[in-house]
Enzyme design. Structure first.
Site, mmCIF file in Angstrom:
data_model
loop_
_atom_site.group_PDB
_atom_site.id
_atom_site.type_symbol
_atom_site.label_atom_id
_atom_site.label_comp_id
_atom_site.label_asym_id
_atom_site.label_seq_id
_atom_site.Cartn_x
_atom_site.Cartn_y
_atom_site.Cartn_z
ATOM 1 N N ILE A 133 0.872 -1.173 0.000
ATOM 2 C CA ILE A 133 0.000 0.000 0.000
ATOM 3 C C ILE A 133 0.916 1.232 0.000
ATOM 4 C CG2 ILE A 133 -1.816 1.265 1.199
ATOM 5 C CD1 ILE A 133 -2.511 -1.272 2.735
ATOM 6 N N VAL A 134 0.714 2.116 -0.974
ATOM 7 C CA VAL A 134 -0.264 2.092 -2.046
ATOM 8 C C VAL A 134 0.398 1.585 -3.335
ATOM 9 C CG1 VAL A 134 -1.847 3.861 -1.185
ATOM 10 C CG2 VAL A 134 0.187 4.566 -2.452
ATOM 11 N N VAL A 137 2.830 3.920 -5.313
ATOM 12 C CA VAL A 137 4.041 4.400 -4.628
ATOM 13 C C VAL A 137 4.824 3.212 -4.049
ATOM 14 C CG1 VAL A 137 4.963 5.877 -2.794
ATOM 15 C CG2 VAL A 137 2.979 6.631 -4.126
ATOM 16 N N CYS A 138 4.340 2.656 -2.980
ATOM 17 C CA CYS A 138 5.104 1.639 -2.256
ATOM 18 C C CYS A 138 5.359 0.386 -3.083
ATOM 19 C CB CYS A 138 4.387 1.273 -0.966
ATOM 20 S SG CYS A 138 4.061 2.717 0.080
ATOM 21 N N THR A 139 4.357 -0.058 -3.855
ATOM 22 C CA THR A 139 4.543 -1.230 -4.698
ATOM 23 C C THR A 139 5.369 -0.889 -5.936
ATOM 24 O OG1 THR A 139 2.419 -2.152 -3.974
ATOM 25 C CG2 THR A 139 3.376 -3.065 -5.980
#
Length: 238
Positions: A133-134, A137-139
């Site tokens: 998540i999210v 961004v993070c992935t």
């Protein structure tokens, strides 16, 4: 015109043949893969709107459980968890009490954290299954960094959440363009298993699906009930 059309057709067919011959079906190797649980934090969970909350909670717990079913190295990480992002769900931390858990203090992209990079490299694996998540961004940031580093990456689309479907679609397109394989939980599990007769196979995966994928779980339950005590009704046929 005929000659020109024929010439163009030949070139098009040749191009298609070249593309087909160049394709390489890269499969997940359960003996050479790690699982990353990225920022599935209870605060960030509130930003996810491309899934309903109950469905998404199921999805992130299903993602975390992949490591248990296939006994693959699993790494947990959070971003600024003492602030509004919050901690990981207790269900996940209880699942992996001894797994590497990198609590990033500020880095948005997990790959920018030296301890996280060290934990990933320490697995000795070259393939990665991940979700976070999210999605945008993070992935995405981490997936692109891993590809750049030479890893083969599978992003679990059902366990990465975004603020809306448009954002998720754009992020998934961006990852695919870089070579990330964006897949469903079911396809990831089947690729890991490959054959229902394997271990892990039907014995291990059917309970997993019963818990996290009700449609398949009830399909299996219905089959078992039919074998155990079912009768063919008048008018039924194969």
């Amino acid at each position: 015109m005929r000659t020109s059309f024929s010439t163009i057709s030949i070139f098009l067919l040749a191009g298609m043949a070249t593309a087909a011959s160049a394709f390489n079906f890269t499969r997940i190797d359960k003996d050479d893969v790690m699982l990353l649980i990225v920022d599935h934090q209870v605060g960030l969970f509130q930003l996810v709107h491309d899934f309903g909350p109950d469905e998404y909670r199921n999805n992130i717990l299903a993602h975390a459980s992949i490591g248990k079913v296939f006994d693959i190295p699993t790494i947990l990480t959070t971003s600024s968890e003492t602030g509004p992002n919050g901690p990981l769900p207790k269900e996940i931390t209880d699942m992996y009490p001894k797994a590497p858990f990198i609590k990033r203090q500020g880095e948005v992209n997990a790959w920018d954290n030296v301890d996280f990079r060290a934990a990933v490299r320490a697995t000795g694996k070259k393939q990665v299954i991940m979700a976070g998540i999210v999605t945008d961004v993070c992935t995405t940031f981490l997936a692109l960094s891993l590809v750049e580093e030479g890893y083969e990456v599978w992003a679990n689309a059902e366990a990465s959440g975004a603020q809306n479907k448009r954002i998720a679609d754009d992020a998934n397109d961006r990852m695919r363009a870089a070579g990330v394989q964006v897949m469903s939980m079911f396809s990831i599990m089947c690729d890991l298993m490959r054959d229902w007769r394997n271990t892990p196979g039907a014995v291990e995966l059917l309970p997993y699906f019963d818990k996290f994928m009700a449609s398949y779980g009830y399909l299996a339950r219905g089959h078992a009930a039919a074998i155990d005590r079912g009768t063919v009704l008048p008018g039924e046929s194969e």
